[in-house]
Design an enzyme around this catalytic site. Structure first.
Site, mmCIF file in Angstrom:
data_model
loop_
_atom_site.group_PDB
_atom_site.id
_atom_site.type_symbol
_atom_site.label_atom_id
_atom_site.label_comp_id
_atom_site.label_asym_id
_atom_site.label_seq_id
_atom_site.Cartn_x
_atom_site.Cartn_y
_atom_site.Cartn_z
ATOM 1 N N CYS A 28 15.424 -54.649 9.576
ATOM 2 C CA CYS A 28 16.915 -54.956 9.391
ATOM 3 C C CYS A 28 17.519 -53.566 9.248
ATOM 4 O O CYS A 28 17.009 -52.927 8.620
ATOM 5 C CB CYS A 28 17.137 -55.993 8.196
ATOM 6 S SG CYS A 28 17.440 -55.251 6.716
ATOM 7 N N GLU A 29 18.492 -53.465 9.929
ATOM 8 C CA GLU A 29 19.251 -52.223 9.881
ATOM 9 C C GLU A 29 19.993 -51.970 8.650
ATOM 10 O O GLU A 29 20.460 -50.886 8.222
ATOM 11 C CB GLU A 29 20.211 -52.213 11.315
ATOM 12 C CG GLU A 29 21.524 -52.960 11.204
ATOM 13 C CD GLU A 29 22.285 -52.800 12.248
ATOM 14 O OE1 GLU A 29 21.891 -52.319 13.185
ATOM 15 O OE2 GLU A 29 23.435 -53.366 12.159
ATOM 16 N N HIS A 30 20.263 -53.031 7.710
ATOM 17 C CA HIS A 30 20.978 -52.864 6.560
ATOM 18 C C HIS A 30 20.160 -52.229 5.358
ATOM 19 O O HIS A 30 20.598 -51.278 4.640
ATOM 20 C CB HIS A 30 21.440 -54.226 6.132
ATOM 21 C CG HIS A 30 22.364 -54.693 7.040
ATOM 22 N ND1 HIS A 30 22.617 -56.161 7.048
ATOM 23 C CD2 HIS A 30 23.343 -54.423 7.670
ATOM 24 C CE1 HIS A 30 23.688 -56.410 8.066
ATOM 25 N NE2 HIS A 30 24.081 -55.184 8.427
ATOM 26 N N HIS A 31 18.732 -52.589 5.262
ATOM 27 C CA HIS A 31 17.783 -52.031 4.329
ATOM 28 C C HIS A 31 16.598 -51.511 4.673
ATOM 29 O O HIS A 31 16.088 -50.967 4.028
ATOM 30 C CB HIS A 31 17.366 -53.288 3.545
ATOM 31 C CG HIS A 31 18.510 -54.164 2.808
ATOM 32 N ND1 HIS A 31 19.108 -55.179 3.309
ATOM 33 C CD2 HIS A 31 18.955 -53.777 1.683
ATOM 34 C CE1 HIS A 31 20.062 -55.825 2.519
ATOM 35 N NE2 HIS A 31 19.998 -55.011 1.567
HETATM 36 N N1 LIG Z 1 23.783 -61.242 9.455
HETATM 37 C C1 LIG Z 1 22.835 -60.504 9.205
HETATM 38 N N2 LIG Z 1 22.611 -60.105 7.911
HETATM 39 C C2 LIG Z 1 21.504 -59.423 7.418
HETATM 40 C C3 LIG Z 1 20.404 -59.196 8.414
HETATM 41 N N3 LIG Z 1 19.457 -58.566 7.653
HETATM 42 C C4 LIG Z 1 19.961 -58.520 6.445
HETATM 43 N N4 LIG Z 1 21.355 -59.020 6.371
HETATM 44 C C5 LIG Z 1 22.068 -58.926 5.200
HETATM 45 O O1 LIG Z 1 23.107 -57.971 5.187
HETATM 46 C C6 LIG Z 1 23.604 -58.046 3.746
HETATM 47 C C7 LIG Z 1 24.020 -56.638 3.288
HETATM 48 O O2 LIG Z 1 24.871 -56.845 2.433
HETATM 49 P P1 LIG Z 1 25.403 -55.686 1.266
HETATM 50 O O3 LIG Z 1 25.935 -56.409 0.221
HETATM 51 O O4 LIG Z 1 25.813 -54.545 1.912
HETATM 52 O O5 LIG Z 1 24.035 -55.088 0.700
HETATM 53 P P2 LIG Z 1 23.131 -55.582 -0.638
HETATM 54 O O6 LIG Z 1 23.775 -55.184 -1.796
HETATM 55 O O7 LIG Z 1 21.725 -55.067 -0.505
HETATM 56 O O8 LIG Z 1 23.137 -57.116 -0.388
HETATM 57 P P3 LIG Z 1 22.076 -58.317 -1.166
HETATM 58 O O9 LIG Z 1 21.331 -58.310 -0.230
HETATM 59 O O10 LIG Z 1 22.719 -59.682 -1.233
HETATM 60 O O11 LIG Z 1 21.493 -57.798 -2.466
HETATM 61 C C8 LIG Z 1 22.739 -58.856 2.956
HETATM 62 O O12 LIG Z 1 23.347 -60.156 3.018
HETATM 63 C C9 LIG Z 1 21.560 -59.250 3.907
HETATM 64 O O13 LIG Z 1 20.927 -60.325 3.781
HETATM 65 C C10 LIG Z 1 20.518 -59.757 9.737
HETATM 66 O O14 LIG Z 1 19.698 -59.596 10.310
HETATM 67 N N5 LIG Z 1 21.870 -60.506 10.022
HETATM 68 ZN ZN LIG Z 2 18.162 -56.477 5.159
#
Ligand SMILES: Nc1nc2c(ncn2[C@@H]2O[C@H](COP(=O)(O)OP(=O)(O)OP(=O)(O)O)[C@@H](O)[C@H]2O)c(=O)[nH]1
Ligand SMILES: [Zn+2]
Length: 186
Positions: A76-79
């Site tokens: 996943c590109e977010h984490h």
């Molecule tokens: N739509 C989507 N969201 C994703 C995917 N992989 C991870 N996420 C979400 O990306 C979001 C990033 O939210 P942020 O609030 O910026 O990050 P964060 O503070 O780490 O959020 P939490 O995971 O809720 O603790 C989270 O809700 C993740 O669950 C994906 O493939 N698609």
């Molecule tokens: Zn993620």
């Protein structure tokens, strides 16, 4: 991929989290992580749709084809944490223009081997099918568990995300779509 740069970054990360990158257990880690990255992100340097160019012609055949439960692991590109699951691809060939079944799995793997969003992964697979095969219809369903939701954060192990991408007649014809979903076991 710039391997020496990845190695340097991993070494820096280890130091930043308070580790000693020079302790015996960690000396080989930057190299290992960099090699793992080459594999895990190997789909960035390629066009995974190219696999679908291995085609066969079965004149007149316009019957549904389903390759179900293709396992994949992506990041996943977010984490930058893994999400894993299975992808299922259904298509209806146009006048017998079919591709090798393993090529569909190779296409899934190629797109998975990138920094991804599950939604984008799903659409990219569907769009590659459309681009390379010009089929009458395509349906892609991806089901995955995101470790960013299981090992950290909200910590909800077992929560599954299901995404779909529908193209062509499978979008417009509800009977065909129902048949596809039945074959997908959904
Ligand atoms: N739509 C989507 N969201 C994703 C995917 N992989 C991870 N996420 C979400 O990306 C979001 C990033 O939210 P942020 O609030 O910026 O990050 P964060 O503070 O780490 O959020 P939490 O995971 O809720 O603790 C989270 O809700 C993740 O669950 C994906 O493939 N698609
Ligand atoms: Zn993620």
């Amino acid at each position: 991929m710039d391997k020496p740069r990845v190695e340097a970054a991993v070494r820096e990360l280890l130091a930043a989290i308070g580790e000693d990158p020079d302790r015996p257990g960690l000396v080989g880690t930057p190299d290992r992580v960099a090699r793992a990255c080459e594999e895990i992100f190997g789909g960035m340097q390629e066009d995974p749709g190219r696999y679908l160019r291995k085609q066969f012609h079965e004149p007149g055949n316009e019957e549904m084809v389903v390759v179900r439960d293709i396992p994949f692991a992506s990041m996943c590109e977010h984490h930058v944490l893994p999400f894993m699951g299975k992808a299922s691809v259904c298509y209806i060939p146009r006048d017998g223009r079919i591709t090798g079944l393993s090529k569909i799995a190779r296409c899934v793997t190629g797109y998975a081997h990138r920094l991804q969003l599950q939604e984008r992964l799903t659409s990219q697979i569907a769009d590659a099918m459309v681009r390379e095969l010009d089929p009458l219809g395509v349906l892609v369903v991806v089901e995955a568990e995101h470790t960013c939701m299981t090992i950290r954060g909200i910590r909800t192990p077992g929560a599954k995300t299901v995404t779909s991408a529908v193209r062509g007649c499978l979008k417009t014809d509800s009977k065909s779509r129902a048949e596809a979903l039945r074959l997908l076991g959904l």
